[in-house]
Design an enzyme around this catalytic site. Structure first.
Site, short mmCIF file in Angstrom:
data_model
loop_
_atom_site.label_atom_id
_atom_site.label_comp_id
_atom_site.label_asym_id
_atom_site.label_seq_id
_atom_site.Cartn_x
_atom_site.Cartn_y
_atom_site.Cartn_z
N HIS A 42 -9.28 -6.09 -1.63
CA HIS A 42 -10.36 -5.33 -1.00
C HIS A 42 -10.36 -3.92 -1.61
CE1 HIS A 42 -12.77 -4.95 2.97
NE2 HIS A 42 -13.18 -4.02 2.12
N ILE A 43 -11.35 -3.65 -2.44
CA ILE A 43 -11.36 -2.36 -3.14
C ILE A 43 -11.51 -1.20 -2.16
CG2 ILE A 43 -12.24 -3.26 -5.31
CD1 ILE A 43 -14.96 -1.97 -4.51
N HIS A 44 -11.05 -0.05 -2.60
CA HIS A 44 -11.16 1.18 -1.82
C HIS A 44 -10.96 2.36 -2.76
CE1 HIS A 44 -7.06 -0.38 -1.70
NE2 HIS A 44 -6.63 0.87 -1.68
N VAL A 45 -11.54 3.49 -2.39
CA VAL A 45 -11.46 4.70 -3.19
C VAL A 45 -10.53 5.68 -2.47
CG1 VAL A 45 -12.74 6.62 -4.22
CG2 VAL A 45 -13.84 4.37 -3.98
#
Length: 163
Positions: A120-123
């Protein structure tokens, strides 16, 4: 070896083994809806902002799309736009609260790139100050965080409402 007491890690360690196979921390947090307990400081249309429970510096937040995707190219255009609108809003809120001298903003996509939660991508948005990387990590392999997460949560929740 010196011992640094970090009792807040016990919660992480005990909960890490309880996570169901295939579950996602970022998806679970949103489903629960308990923003204060889960440190969700702001909800946008397609993404949200959450405090990092193990911050590099005070105010370290992550901007996360609601939809479970593993890479940036899998985002729909509106998800991408909201994600980066919230990155901008995070910078503004952090400037309002902490007056940092700079920021590290980035994504780790894939395990090889350092992603702790690779599915789950995140910045990451990390405020930086001159001297925040002092001798402690080098000499004693210890990072000092000068503010508890509850205080950070209260400050940033208010700042996001005002930004």
């Amino acid at each position: 070896m010196k011992v640094l007491w970090a009792p807040w890690r016990a919660t992480y360690v005990s909960n890490a083994s309880k996570n169901k196979q295939g579950s996602c921390l970022f998806c679970d947090v949103i489903k629960e809806g308990n923003d204060k307990e889960n440190l969700v400081v702001y909800r946008g249309e397609k993404a949200y902002v959450i405090l990092n429970k193990f911050p590099y510096n005070p105010g370290h937040v992550m901007v996360v799309p609601y939809r479970h995707v593993s890479s940036i190219e899998l985002l729909e255009e509106d998800e991408y736009l909201d994600l980066f609108k919230l990155v901008k809003k995070s910078v503004l809120a952090l400037k309002r609260v902490y007056s940092p001298e700079g920021f590290n903003i980035g994504m780790n996509i894939g395990r090889t790139a350092g992603a702790g939660i690779e599915s789950h991508i995140h910045v990451h948005v990390v405020p930086r100050w001159n001297g925040d990387a002092n001798f402690m990590p080098i000499i004693s392999n210890t990072k000092v965080i000068s503010e508890i997460l509850d205080t950070t949560y209260e400050k940033l929740t208010k700042a996001f409402k005002e930004t």
